[in-house]
Design a protein around this motif. Structure first.
Motif, PDB file in Angstrom:
ATOM      1  N   LEU A   4       0.836  -1.203   0.000  1.00 38.05           N
ATOM      2  CA  LEU A   4       0.000   0.000   0.000  1.00 38.05           C
ATOM      3  C   LEU A   4       0.870   1.252   0.000  1.00 38.05           C
ATOM      4  N   GLU A   5       1.902   1.247   0.815  1.00 37.53           N
ATOM      5  CA  GLU A   5       2.834   2.376   0.827  1.00 37.53           C
ATOM      6  C   GLU A   5       3.487   2.549  -0.544  1.00 37.53           C
ATOM      7  N   ALA A   6       3.904   1.443  -1.160  1.00 35.87           N
ATOM      8  CA  ALA A   6       4.535   1.508  -2.477  1.00 35.87           C
ATOM      9  C   ALA A   6       3.592   2.110  -3.511  1.00 35.87           C
ATOM     10  N   THR A   7       2.314   1.750  -3.424  1.00 33.64           N
ATOM     11  CA  THR A   7       1.336   2.264  -4.385  1.00 33.64           C
ATOM     12  C   THR A   7       1.146   3.767  -4.206  1.00 33.64           C
ATOM     13  N   ILE A   8       1.055   4.208  -2.974  1.00 25.83           N
ATOM     14  CA  ILE A   8       0.873   5.642  -2.715  1.00 25.83           C
ATOM     15  C   ILE A   8       2.115   6.425  -3.118  1.00 25.83           C
ATOM     16  N   ARG A   9       3.295   5.904  -2.828  1.00 28.97           N
ATOM     17  CA  ARG A   9       4.529   6.567  -3.263  1.00 28.97           C
ATOM     18  C   ARG A   9       4.549   6.723  -4.791  1.00 28.97           C
ATOM     19  N   THR A  10       4.106   5.681  -5.489  1.00 26.01           N
ATOM     20  CA  THR A  10       4.153   5.723  -6.945  1.00 26.01           C
ATOM     21  C   THR A  10       3.117   6.688  -7.500  1.00 26.01           C
ATOM     22  N   ILE A  11       1.948   6.766  -6.883  1.00 24.35           N
ATOM     23  CA  ILE A  11       0.963   7.779  -7.279  1.00 24.35           C
ATOM     24  C   ILE A  11       1.572   9.172  -7.141  1.00 24.35           C
ATOM     25  N   LEU A  12       2.296   9.405  -6.050  1.00 29.07           N
ATOM     26  CA  LEU A  12       2.921  10.714  -5.838  1.00 29.07           C
ATOM     27  C   LEU A  12       3.982  11.017  -6.887  1.00 29.07           C
ATOM     28  N   SER A  13       4.576   9.979  -7.470  1.00 26.02           N
ATOM     29  CA  SER A  13       5.654  10.187  -8.445  1.00 26.02           C
ATOM     30  C   SER A  13       5.144  10.477  -9.851  1.00 26.02           C
ATOM     31  N   CYS A  14       3.847  10.334 -10.077  1.00 26.71           N
ATOM     32  CA  CYS A  14       3.310  10.482 -11.433  1.00 26.71           C
ATOM     33  C   CYS A  14       3.362  11.933 -11.905  1.00 26.71           C
ATOM     34  N   ASN A  15       3.807  12.110 -13.141  1.00 28.08           N
ATOM     35  CA  ASN A  15       3.781  13.416 -13.815  1.00 28.08           C
ATOM     36  C   ASN A  15       4.472  14.519 -13.020  1.00 28.08           C
ATOM     37  N   CYS A  42      -4.771   4.290 -10.495  1.00 24.22           N
ATOM     38  CA  CYS A  42      -3.674   3.330 -10.643  1.00 24.22           C
ATOM     39  C   CYS A  42      -3.693   2.784 -12.065  1.00 24.22           C
ATOM     40  N   GLY A  43      -3.070   3.511 -12.968  1.00 25.66           N
ATOM     41  CA  GLY A  43      -2.965   3.053 -14.341  1.00 25.66           C
ATOM     42  C   GLY A  43      -1.798   2.097 -14.507  1.00 25.66           C
ATOM     43  N   PRO A  44      -1.470   1.751 -15.746  1.00 28.13           N
ATOM     44  CA  PRO A  44      -0.379   0.800 -15.986  1.00 28.13           C
ATOM     45  C   PRO A  44       0.957   1.218 -15.390  1.00 28.13           C
ATOM     46  N   LYS A  45       1.265   2.533 -15.387  1.00 28.42           N
ATOM     47  CA  LYS A  45       2.560   2.956 -14.846  1.00 28.42           C
ATOM     48  C   LYS A  45       2.647   2.678 -13.351  1.00 28.42           C
ATOM     49  N   VAL A  46       1.600   3.046 -12.607  1.00 29.44           N
ATOM     50  CA  VAL A  46       1.599   2.807 -11.162  1.00 29.44           C
ATOM     51  C   VAL A  46       1.626   1.306 -10.882  1.00 29.44           C
ATOM     52  N   ALA A  47       0.728   0.563 -11.527  1.00 21.63           N
ATOM     53  CA  ALA A  47       0.626  -0.872 -11.265  1.00 21.63           C
ATOM     54  C   ALA A  47       1.922  -1.601 -11.606  1.00 21.63           C
ATOM     55  N   SER A  48       2.524  -1.266 -12.741  1.00 16.67           N
ATOM     56  CA  SER A  48       3.733  -1.979 -13.160  1.00 16.67           C
ATOM     57  C   SER A  48       4.931  -1.624 -12.293  1.00 16.67           C
ATOM     58  N   MET A  76       7.606  -4.582 -17.431  1.00 21.29           N
ATOM     59  CA  MET A  76       8.361  -3.555 -18.150  1.00 21.29           C
ATOM     60  C   MET A  76       7.649  -2.218 -17.963  1.00 21.29           C
ATOM     61  N   ALA A  77       7.814  -1.648 -16.773  1.00 19.87           N
ATOM     62  CA  ALA A  77       7.195  -0.350 -16.493  1.00 19.87           C
ATOM     63  C   ALA A  77       7.758   0.698 -17.450  1.00 19.87           C
ATOM     64  N   VAL A  78       6.900   1.597 -17.919  1.00 25.01           N
ATOM     65  CA  VAL A  78       7.293   2.581 -18.931  1.00 25.01           C
ATOM     66  C   VAL A  78       7.162   3.991 -18.361  1.00 25.01           C
ATOM     67  N   ASP A  79       8.301   4.666 -18.215  1.00 24.56           N
ATOM     68  CA  ASP A  79       8.287   6.073 -17.811  1.00 24.56           C
ATOM     69  C   ASP A  79       8.593   6.930 -19.039  1.00 24.56           C
ATOM     70  N   ALA A  80       8.809   8.226 -18.830  1.00 23.84           N
ATOM     71  CA  ALA A  80       9.035   9.131 -19.959  1.00 23.84           C
ATOM     72  C   ALA A  80      10.297   8.767 -20.739  1.00 23.84           C
ATOM     73  N   HIS A  81      11.367   8.354 -20.036  1.00 22.99           N
ATOM     74  CA  HIS A  81      12.614   7.998 -20.716  1.00 22.99           C
ATOM     75  C   HIS A  81      12.429   6.748 -21.574  1.00 22.99           C
ATOM     76  N   ILE A  82      11.808   5.725 -21.004  1.00 26.47           N
ATOM     77  CA  ILE A  82      11.606   4.476 -21.742  1.00 26.47           C
ATOM     78  C   ILE A  82      10.675   4.701 -22.928  1.00 26.47           C
TER      79      ILE A  82
END
Length: 232
Positions: free
Chosen positions: A60-71, A158-164, A176-182
């Motif tokens: 749960l913590e990992a999911t919230i951290r990743t939501i915070l990292s979006c965009n 929680c779209g594909p970026k957060v979930a992956s 294979m999580a996809v960020d802006a660089h990938i």
């Protein structure tokens, strides 16, 4: 894959690019006395470490951290996480859930998209408690890869970026999580069509790239995307 007629990247091409980038960034094969390509290491505890894309043990913590990292940048997501902890305490999810949305939004304002992220975090917490009886997603450590993604993608925000990212870094699943660089480098390499979106790129690469190369390619493409002046 959304692009069944787009053959790239083949397994051989995936391996070739992984080793081109690996050698460029200091990795050498075990046969040459090196450590090989980047290896997944299970995360340690998260207390005292801010933001990051899911690389903590608590799901749960990992999911919230990743939501915070979006965009937003890593600097901004860390600032938002620190601000949330200062306002509500470390992983005090009942308090975060019970807070007025405007109060959480204000705590997250420094990270960008505060209104959307506050709403999505509180929806995630509410749905987690309603579905599973507590504010915990630790059962996903024992779930299948398909169940992990199905559960995470079912939460609003929680779209594909957060979930992956959560699946890859927190749970050690071959995603294979996809960020802006990938996303940018995948287009430059011709791995996806020019009109591909980040979401369709994720689904295509997860179909085409062999499972054992997804983590190292994720790490190396991001490392290269940040470091190479010709690839920015």
């Amino acid at each position: 894959t959304p692009y069944p007629r787009w053959p790239a990247p083949s397994p051989a091409e995936s391996d070739h690019v992984a080793w081109l980038l690996g050698r460029h960034h200091g990795y050498t094969p075990e046969s040459e006395g090196g450590s090989g390509l980047p290896h997944y290491t299970p995360p340690s505890g998260g207390e005292g470490k801010f933001a990051g894309c899911g690389d903590v043990q608590d799901v749960l913590e990992a999911t919230i951290r990743t939501i915070l990292s979006c965009n937003t940048s890593g600097k901004n997501s860390r600032a938002a996480h620190q601000s949330m902890v200062a306002a509500f305490g470390w992983n005090d999810w009942p308090r975060v859930l019970a807070a007025p949305e405007g109060e959480l939004e204000e705590a997250l304002r420094c990270g960008g998209l505060a209104k959307t992220k506050a709403r999505n975090i509180q929806l995630l917490l509410a749905q987690t408690k309603e579905r599973f009886g507590s504010l915990s997603l630790q059962h996903l450590h024992e779930a299948s890869d398909a169940e992990v993604l199905e559960t995470l993608l079912s939460f609003k925000g929680c779209g594909p970026k957060v979930a992956s990212c959560v699946a890859l870094f927190c749970l050690g699943r071959p995603e294979m999580a996809v960020d802006a660089h990938i996303f940018r480098l995948s287009k430059a390499l011709g791995w996806v069509p020019p009109n591909a979106s980040r979401e369709t790129t994720y689904y295509h690469l997860n179909e085409r790239i062999p499972r054992h190369l997804r983590y190292p390619l994720h790490v190396l493409l991001i490392q290269h995307g940040k470091a190479c002046p010709n690839c920015t």
